[in-house]
Structure formats: structure tokens, C-alpha cells
Design a protein around this motif. Structure first.
Motif, PDB file in Angstrom:
ATOM      1  N   THR A 243      19.969  10.547 -30.320  1.00 42.24           N
ATOM      2  CA  THR A 243      20.269  11.828 -29.665  1.00 42.24           C
ATOM      3  C   THR A 243      19.482  13.005 -30.222  1.00 42.24           C
ATOM      4  O   THR A 243      19.299  14.002 -29.537  1.00 42.24           O
ATOM      5  CB  THR A 243      21.771  12.145 -29.773  1.00 42.24           C
ATOM      6  OG1 THR A 243      22.151  12.156 -31.164  1.00 42.24           O
ATOM      7  CG2 THR A 243      22.597  11.096 -29.030  1.00 42.24           C
ATOM      8  N   THR A 244      19.035  12.919 -31.460  1.00 46.02           N
ATOM      9  CA  THR A 244      18.345  14.059 -32.069  1.00 46.02           C
ATOM     10  C   THR A 244      16.902  13.754 -32.446  1.00 46.02           C
ATOM     11  O   THR A 244      16.116  14.680 -32.673  1.00 46.02           O
ATOM     12  CB  THR A 244      19.073  14.534 -33.333  1.00 46.02           C
ATOM     13  OG1 THR A 244      18.923  13.555 -34.369  1.00 46.02           O
ATOM     14  CG2 THR A 244      20.551  14.775 -33.060  1.00 46.02           C
TER      15      THR A 244
ATOM     16  N   ALA B 206      26.492  17.332 -38.078  1.00 48.41           N
ATOM     17  CA  ALA B 206      25.855  16.180 -37.446  1.00 48.41           C
ATOM     18  C   ALA B 206      26.692  14.922 -37.647  1.00 48.41           C
ATOM     19  O   ALA B 206      26.884  14.125 -36.714  1.00 48.41           O
ATOM     20  CB  ALA B 206      24.447  15.985 -38.005  1.00 48.41           C
TER      21      ALA B 206
END
Length: 472
Positions: free
Chosen positions: A78-79, A104
């Protein structure tokens, strides 16, 4: 000795096993938490994890380590950033040591566990800020620089992490950084023992392991795997030095895997040799012999120094099993190979195996024979030569040689010489954080018991106890 070959990478792969590179396999079990802590367990997080089925073990709940890996995978997907959450951190969360992880990690845990909010997982901001994201606050306004940690220094630092960015691609400069790091870690381990260097070294290994996932040319990737494998071996030996055998085994396995990926027979042989040392130390002589003979497969690809080291270790195991004549033959082979060594041709992990180390290692191998024949000079000459030649950068090696020589002298009844050398060994050991050195000193104390009526011996025993009590 085992001979023959069934394919260059086949043997390496068979021994190393299938170990994934993306998840670092070494986990030293350091627990800074204190017994009797008043932290409230996070039952919600634990229940959520246990309610989530494992993908790795059908029918079982997800383990802390698997949960950490799933969170890291989610955050990568996702990052695009790589994170290093591990099972130890999850366990701290569940024990309530950290009530408010970084944002996170909270997001990853919500996603993996299917939670609607942080509160559903038992997370809440705390006044003392038990998170690596929250710095300590000044204790009172106007007190410049005065801070209150809100807990012990060990607990505060246990919750402090640094996320080092991983480059998208690596080159020769990165390989040299790993090699330089390995030299620094090995130097610290030799100077102070594994107790000081092991935990810091593991952090360096985790960082270096992440580089293996980056893009690289074939040549860089090969040398990077070898360099990281060498670092893993150093970390493994540091863990072995403080009796963390589980961590040592995992890091040795990682080193073997890296040797396989690099196609490095030299690193493979060295790693198996270190594993044999550990097995012999634990008196698992059958495994020790198997490991050292596996290390000697395709010895034609190794330098003369490496062959000398391997034959010396082989001799040590044979001597411990009573095969004295064969052991002496091995020592002669080791001496012949060492006489033809070319240090310039040796890989970096063999820099330690100089003349002093060879004398000390062969002397150690001959101790069982010297004691059996009541001829201490068989080993004593070599051990004394090692003591005379070991430099200031190898104080632990010199402490080993002194302790072994003192124990041998004590066993054969040369009490005055044993006490003199033993005192020097005790003084040297006082600055070392090494369980192996402490165990050697205990062997000296045991050998001295039959001479306990001598006042100097009793004084030596008290000195040994003062040093070894630290490693109870």
C-alpha cells in the motif's frame, strides 16, 4: 572426510534449506521487559490475532511472527515502503508494553486483523507516550533540556526504532558498506565478546538483509549475498558466544542460504566450520564431525589457510572422541597447509586465522591427547606460542589460550604455573562479555578443586567466581 560432489549448488541448497530472503530469519531473544511489570496486557489485540486463521498452519491461529510479516507485506503493497515489524514487537504490544504503536503499524494491524478502529485492537494514546513516535516531554516548563522518560532506560529504548530507507537498487558501494560493517562488528566481538556486539550486530544484519531485495546486477547480487552471509556468520558466532543458541542456529542457517545464493564454497565451508565448533562445544560430537566433514567437501576450492583451519577442527573432534592417532595425523596435515598459506588469497572472514590462531587452535585440539598421555608439552608449547603472538585486537583469544593452558597445567599438577597463568586469564576475562570464556574459567576452577588446600589456588578460585558469577 566426505568426498565427491552432487552439483555445485545442490549440496549448498540441501544443507541450507529453503530460507526466504525477504524475511530476515535471525531473531536474538533480548527481552528488556521486567518481571512483575504493572503494564496491563492488551487482551483485545491478542484475541484478534488468535481469531485470525494462519495461512502457514491451517487450523491454527496466526502467530505473532506471521502477523508481523502480514503487516509488513500490507504496508509494502500500500505504501511502497519497507517496514521491519517483527514477532517480538507484536508480543510487546500484546503484553501492553506499547499501547500506541506508530501510525503505519496501527493501520497495518487494522487491515490484517479486520478491525474497524484502533480501540477495537486495544490501542489508545497514553499520557506517558509509550510509542517510538512520541518523544519525551520536558519535565517542567523552564527546565531547558530536562526530560522524564516515564520508565526505565531499557524500556524506553526498547520502544525506540529507526526505519532506514531501503534503496531501490544497489551497487558496489553497498557491498563495501556491508563488508566494512562486518569488519567493525567482528572487531567489537573480538575485543569485548558477544555480549556487547550481538544485539547491535543483529540490527546491522537486518539492514543488510533488506538490501538483498533491491535491484542489482548479477555480479553485485552475488557479492552482496556473500557479504551479507559473512555478516550473518559473525552475528551467529556472537550469539553463540553468549549462549543464545537458537539465534545462533537461525543466523548460521541464513549464512548458509546466502552462501548458496552466492555460489560461495568458501563461505559455505567457513559457516559449517563455525557450526561444528558450536556442536563440539555443546558436546554433540557426532554432529560436530558431520558438519566439519561437510565443510571439507570440495576442499580443492579453498585456500591453504581454510584447509588448515578445517583439518584443525577435524582433529579437535577426533581427539575428543578418543581417536588420538588420527587426530595427530590431522594436525600434521593442518601444519602442512598452514605452511603454504597465502594471506592475500584468503577471503575476509579468514583474516583472524593467523599464526597465533593456528597455534592456539592446534594446541586446543591436542589437549585431550596431552592429558591422556600425561605429556602436557604436546599442547602447552602451542598454547604458549599463541599467547605470545596474539595481539591486542584479540584479547578474547588470548584469554582462551591462557585459561586452557592453566587448566592443563593444573590437571597435570604444575600448580604454581597454573596459578600464575590462571590469574592472567581472570584479569583478561574481567573485560569480556563472553559466556564461553566464563565456561572455560569454570573448567579451570573444577580442575583446581583437588588442590584447594593451597592458598594461592583458593585465591584463584575466588577470582574466577567473581568473574563467572556474572554469567550464572
Amino acid at each position: 572426510m566426505v568426498s565427491g560432489c552432487c552439483g555445485d549448488k545442490g549440496i549448498l541448497r540441501g544443507i541450507a534449506g529453503q530460507i526466504g530472503a525477504s524475511a530476515l530469519v535471525c531473531e536474538l531473544q533480548w527481552d528488556a521487559d521486567r518481571e512483575g511489570s504493572m503494564d496491563e496486557p492488551n487482551d483485545k489485540l491478542r484475541a484478534a490475532r488468535r481469531a485470525t486463521p494462519s495461512r502457514r498452519a491451517p487450523g491454527e491461529p496466526m502467530s505473532p511472527g506471521e502477523l508481523a510479516d502480514e503487516v509488513n507485506r500490507y504496508l509494502w503493497d500500500t505504501t511502497g515502503q519497507r517496514y521491519q515489524l517483527d514477532g517480538h514487537a507484536i508480543a510487546r504490544y500484546e503484553r501492553g508494553k506499547v499501547r500506541w504503536p506508530r501510525a503505519a503499524y496501527r493501520a497495518g494491524l487494522r487491515a490484517v486483523l479486520g478491525a474497524g478502529s484502533d480501540a477495537d485492537l486495544g490501542f489508545r494514546p497514553t499520557r506517558r507516550g509509550s510509542t517510538s513516535d512520541t518523544p519525551p516531554a520536558p519535565s517542567r516548563a523552564g527546565e531547558l533540556g530536562a526530560v522524564t522518560l516515564g520508565r526505565s532506560p531499557a524500556e524506553f529504548l526498547a520502544d525506540t526504532t529507526v526505519e532506514t530507507p531501503v534503496p531501490a537498487s544497489v551497487g558496489w558501494g553497498d557491498v563495501e558498506q556491508v563488508r566494512t560493517t562486518t569488519r567493525a562488528v567482528a572487531l567489537a566481538e573480538n575485543l569485548f565478546g558477544g555480549g556487547l556486539s550481538a544485539e547491535a550486530a543483529l540490527g546491522q544484519l537486518r539492514w543488510a538483509g533488506n538490501l538483498l531485495d533491491a535491484r542489482a546486477s548479477t555480479e553485485v547480487r552475488r557479492d552482496l549475498h556473500e557479504a551479507v552471509g559473512n555478516l550473518a556468520g559473525v552475528v551467529a558466532f556472537a550469539a553463540f558466544d553468549i549462549a543464545d543458541y537458537r539465534a545462533a542456529d537461525r543466523c548460521f542457517s541464513f549464512a548458509l542460504w546466502a552462501a548458496n545464493e552466492a555460489g560461495s564454497w568458501a563461505l559455505r565451508a567457513n559457516t559449517l566450520a563455525e557450526m561444528s565448533r558450536k556442536a563440539a562445544y555443546l558436546n554433540d560430537l557426532d554432529d560436530a564431525l558431520s558438519l566439519i566433514e561437510f565443510a571439507q567437501v570440495r576442499a580443492d576450492r579453498l585456500t591453504a589457510t581454510a584447509r588448515a583451519m578445517l583439518w584443525t577442527l577435524h582433529a579437535r573432534v577426533l581427539a575428543l572422541t578418543g581417536r588420538h592417532r588420527e587426530a595427530e595425523d590431522d594436525i600434521r596435515r593442518a601444519d602442512e597447509h598452514f605452511a603454504h598459506r597465502d594471506p592475500a588469497a584468503d577471503p575476509p572472514w579468514l583474516v583472524y586465522y593467523d599464526d597465533a590462531e593456528h597455534q592456539g587452535s592446534t594446541g586446543k585440539a591436542l589437549i585431550p591427547i596431552a592429558r591422556h598421555r600425561k605429556q602436557p608439552e604436546l599442547a602447552a608449547r602451542r598454547l604458549q606460542a599463541a599467547i605470545d603472538r596474539q595481539g591486542d585486537t584479540y584479547p578474547r583469544s588470548r584469554a582462551f589460550s591462557r585459561t586452557r593452558l592453566a587448566t592443563l597445567m593444573m590437571a597435570v599438577g604444575d600448580i604454581d604455573e597454573a596459578v600464575t597463568i590462571g590469574r592472567q586469564a581472570v584479569d583478561a576475562a574481567a573485560t569480556l562479555r563472553s559466556r564461553r570464556v566464563a565456561d572455560e574459567l569454570r573448567s579451570l576452577a573444577l580442575a583446581s578443586r583437588k588442590h584447594a588446600q593451597v592458598s594461592d589456588v583458593r585465591e584463584l578460585q575466588r577470582g574466577i567466581a567473581a568473574v563467572t558469577n556474572t554469567f550464572a
